[in-house]
Design a protein around this motif. Structure first.
Motif, short mmCIF file in Angstrom:
data_model
loop_
_atom_site.label_atom_id
_atom_site.label_comp_id
_atom_site.label_asym_id
_atom_site.label_seq_id
_atom_site.Cartn_x
_atom_site.Cartn_y
_atom_site.Cartn_z
N SER A 163 64.81 60.22 74.51
CA SER A 163 66.06 60.45 75.22
C SER A 163 66.44 59.16 75.92
O SER A 163 65.73 58.15 75.82
CB SER A 163 65.89 61.57 76.27
OG SER A 163 65.08 61.11 77.35
N TYR A 164 67.52 59.18 76.67
CA TYR A 164 67.91 57.96 77.38
C TYR A 164 67.00 57.66 78.57
O TYR A 164 67.13 56.61 79.21
CB TYR A 164 69.39 57.96 77.78
CG TYR A 164 69.87 59.00 78.76
CD1 TYR A 164 69.40 59.05 80.07
CD2 TYR A 164 70.88 59.90 78.41
CE1 TYR A 164 69.88 59.96 80.99
CE2 TYR A 164 71.37 60.82 79.32
CZ TYR A 164 70.86 60.85 80.60
OH TYR A 164 71.35 61.76 81.51
N LEU A 165 66.04 58.53 78.83
CA LEU A 165 65.05 58.26 79.86
C LEU A 165 63.78 57.65 79.28
O LEU A 165 62.83 57.36 80.01
CB LEU A 165 64.69 59.55 80.61
CG LEU A 165 65.83 60.22 81.38
CD1 LEU A 165 65.36 61.52 82.01
CD2 LEU A 165 66.41 59.29 82.44
N ALA A 166 63.75 57.46 77.96
CA ALA A 166 62.56 56.92 77.31
C ALA A 166 62.38 55.44 77.66
O ALA A 166 63.31 54.75 78.06
CB ALA A 166 62.68 57.09 75.80
N ALA A 203 75.76 60.91 72.90
CA ALA A 203 76.35 59.59 72.69
C ALA A 203 75.26 58.51 72.65
O ALA A 203 75.33 57.58 71.84
CB ALA A 203 77.36 59.28 73.80
N TYR A 204 74.27 58.63 73.52
CA TYR A 204 73.18 57.65 73.54
C TYR A 204 72.39 57.69 72.24
O TYR A 204 72.12 56.66 71.62
CB TYR A 204 72.27 57.91 74.74
CG TYR A 204 71.07 56.99 74.78
CD1 TYR A 204 71.19 55.69 75.28
CD2 TYR A 204 69.83 57.40 74.30
CE1 TYR A 204 70.11 54.83 75.30
CE2 TYR A 204 68.74 56.54 74.32
CZ TYR A 204 68.88 55.26 74.82
OH TYR A 204 67.81 54.41 74.83
N PRO A 233 80.94 62.55 71.14
CA PRO A 233 81.11 61.76 72.35
C PRO A 233 80.76 60.29 72.08
O PRO A 233 79.76 59.99 71.43
CB PRO A 233 80.13 62.38 73.35
CG PRO A 233 79.82 63.74 72.79
CD PRO A 233 79.92 63.62 71.32
N ALA A 234 81.56 59.38 72.59
CA ALA A 234 81.32 57.95 72.43
C ALA A 234 80.54 57.40 73.63
O ALA A 234 80.62 57.94 74.74
CB ALA A 234 82.65 57.21 72.29
N ARG A 239 79.78 56.13 80.58
CA ARG A 239 78.53 56.82 80.25
C ARG A 239 77.34 55.87 80.35
O ARG A 239 76.25 56.28 80.76
CB ARG A 239 78.63 57.44 78.85
CG ARG A 239 79.54 58.67 78.82
CD ARG A 239 79.49 59.37 77.48
NE ARG A 239 80.22 60.65 77.53
CZ ARG A 239 81.26 60.94 76.75
NH1 ARG A 239 81.69 60.06 75.85
NH2 ARG A 239 81.86 62.11 76.87
N ARG A 240 77.51 54.62 79.99
CA ARG A 240 76.42 53.64 80.15
C ARG A 240 76.04 53.49 81.63
O ARG A 240 74.86 53.42 81.97
CB ARG A 240 76.85 52.28 79.59
CG ARG A 240 76.98 52.25 78.07
CD ARG A 240 77.39 50.85 77.61
NE ARG A 240 77.73 50.82 76.21
CZ ARG A 240 76.85 50.68 75.21
NH1 ARG A 240 75.55 50.55 75.50
NH2 ARG A 240 77.25 50.66 73.95
N THR A 241 77.04 53.44 82.49
CA THR A 241 76.78 53.33 83.92
C THR A 241 76.04 54.55 84.43
O THR A 241 75.11 54.44 85.24
CB THR A 241 78.12 53.17 84.69
OG1 THR A 241 78.77 51.99 84.24
CG2 THR A 241 77.87 53.08 86.19
#
Length: 334
Positions: A163-166, A203-204, A233-234, A239-241
Motif C-alpha cells: 500500500s502507500y504505507l509500504a 490511484a497510488y 482516480p488519478a 493526493r500525493r500531498t
C-alpha cells in the motif's frame, strides 16, 4: 476497463480484484447478491482461502454458473502432503469447480521447494499435472520468504501486502516481481483498514504492475470500487500531498492486523488491541469505547509476557510493548 497482466500466467485480471475474506461475516444470501453484482459490474478476479470458513462455499454458490468467465484463486494452509490434498479437494468441492486458476501456499514460514523434504511443492506439481490447478502461487507476510520464492523461479504469482504505507523494501519486491515476470497480487491495500480513502489507495497502486484484491463485505464498498472502473482516480498533486501526510503520521512501527500472532494464550485480541490508538483516530471511536471494547482492552492486563506473539509477528514488532502502549493511550479516551 483497467486490467493487469498477472506475470507469466498471462491471466488478465481486473485491477479491482474481489478479496473474499470479509464475506464470511454476512449471510449466504447477502454474499451471493454482492458477488453477483461484482461480476455483473465487471470484476473477473476473486480470491479466497480454505481457512476463510464459508467464503469458498459462498463463491461457489454465487458464481458457479459463470465459472469460465472468472479467475479464481484460493490457498492451502498446511505443512503436510496429506493436508494439502485434503484442503485442495475440499476447496474444489466448496467452489463448485473442477479446477482452480491459481492455487497458493498460504503464508508458509518457509519457501516450499522440490526436494526440501516436505513434499509440498511436489504435490503442487502433481495437482497441476492432473489439471486440478493451473498456476502455482504463494502468499506471505515475511519479506525474506517472499523474495526467496520470487527468485526461485518456482512460483508464478506472489501475494504480499502493499500500500502507500509500504517501505522501500516492499516497493523493491514489486519491482523484482516485474523483472522476473512473477504476478504480484496485492493484499492489505488499505493497510488493514488504516487507509480510509480508497480512491487515494487505488490511484497510488495504479503506478505499479500489481493486481490489488480489495476486501469487500458491504454493497456500499463494492459500489465504491466499481465506480473506479469507469473513472479511475488519478494520482494528483493533492493526493500525493495526502499520502505524504499519512506516511508522516504512521512513520513508526504499527500493527497491520494480519492476525498471525493469534491466538493469544491469555485471550487478548492482539490484532485489534495492538493498533487501537490508530483505530480510535482513524475510524468512529464509539464502538471501540463501548463496554465490549473496554473489556477487550482490559484483557491486556492479563498478558503473560510469554513472547509468543512477538516471535510470530512477520513484521518483527515488539507486540507486548505495542499492546501496553496502546492500552495506556486508550485509557486517556475514557
Amino acid at each position: 476497463m483497467d486490467t493487469v497482466r498477472l506475470g507469466r500466467t498471462d491471466l488478465m485480471v481486473t485491477r479491482n480484484g474481489f478479496g473474499a475474506l470479509p464475506i464470511q461475516r454476512v449471510s449466504m444470501e447477502e454474499a451471493c447478491r454482492i458477488l453477483q453484482k461484482a461480476y455483473d459490474g465487471g470484476m473477473n478476479y476473486f480470491d479466497t482461502a480454505h481457512v476463510y470458513t464459508d467464503s469458498e462455499e459462498k463463491l461457489g454458490m454465487a458464481l458457479h454458473h459463470v465459472r469460465k468467465n472468472i479467475i479464481l484463486s484460493t490457498k492451502a494452509m498446511t505443512t503436510t502432503v496429506e493436508g494439502f490434498w485434503q484442503q485442495l479437494h475440499t476447496s474444489l468441492k466448496r467452489l463448485n469447480t473442477d479446477y482452480i486458476d491459481i492455487y497458493q501456499f498460504h503464508n508458509p514460514a518457509f519457501c516450499p521447494k522440490p526436494g526440501d523434504g516436505s513434499g509440498l511443492y511436489e504435490a503442487m506439481l502433481e495437482a497441476r499435472e492432473k489439471g486440478m490447478i493451473r498456476h502455482i502461487g504463494i502468499t506471505n507476510h515475511r519479506l525474506g520468504v517472499a523474495e526467496e520464492a520470487v527468485r526461485s523461479g518456482l512460483y508464478e504469482t506472489l501475494q504480499f501486502p502493499f500500500s502507500y504505507l509500504a517501505s522501500d523494501k516492499e516497493e523493491k519486491l514489486v519491482r523484482l516481481c516485474e523483472e522476473l515476470d512473477v504476478g504480484f497480487i496485492c493484499m492489505k491495500a488499505l493497510a488493514g483498514g488504516l487507509i480510509t480513502h480508497s480512491d487515494v489507495a487505488y490511484a497510488y497502486l495504479a503506478q505499479f504492475p500489481v493486481a490489488p484484491i480489495w476486501g469487500i463485505q458491504r454493497e456500499s464498498e463494492l459500489d465504491e470500487f466499481l465506480s473506479y472502473q469507469d473513472a479511475p482516480p488519478a494520482l494528483t498533486d493533492e493526493r500525493r500531498t495526502f499520502i505524504e501526510k499519512e506516511r508522516r503520521e504512521l512513520a513508526e512501527d504499527f500493527c497491520r492486523g494480519c492476525g498471525y500472532c493469534m491466538p493469544c494464550p491469555a485471550g487478548i485480541e492482539i490484532n485489534t488491541c495492538a493498533r487501537m490508538s490508530l483505530l480510535l483516530r482513524r475510524s468512529p471511536a464509539a464502538g471501540h469505547l463501548s463496554q465490549r471494547g473496554q473489556a477487550m482492552m482490559k484483557k491486556i492486563e492479563d498478558c503473560l509476557n510469554c513472547g509468543q506473539c512477538k516471535a510470530q509477528c512477520p513484521y518483527g514488532l515488539d507486540t507486548p510493548a505495542l499492546l501496553r502502549k496502546n492500552y495506556e493511550d486508550y485509557k486517556t479516551f475514557l
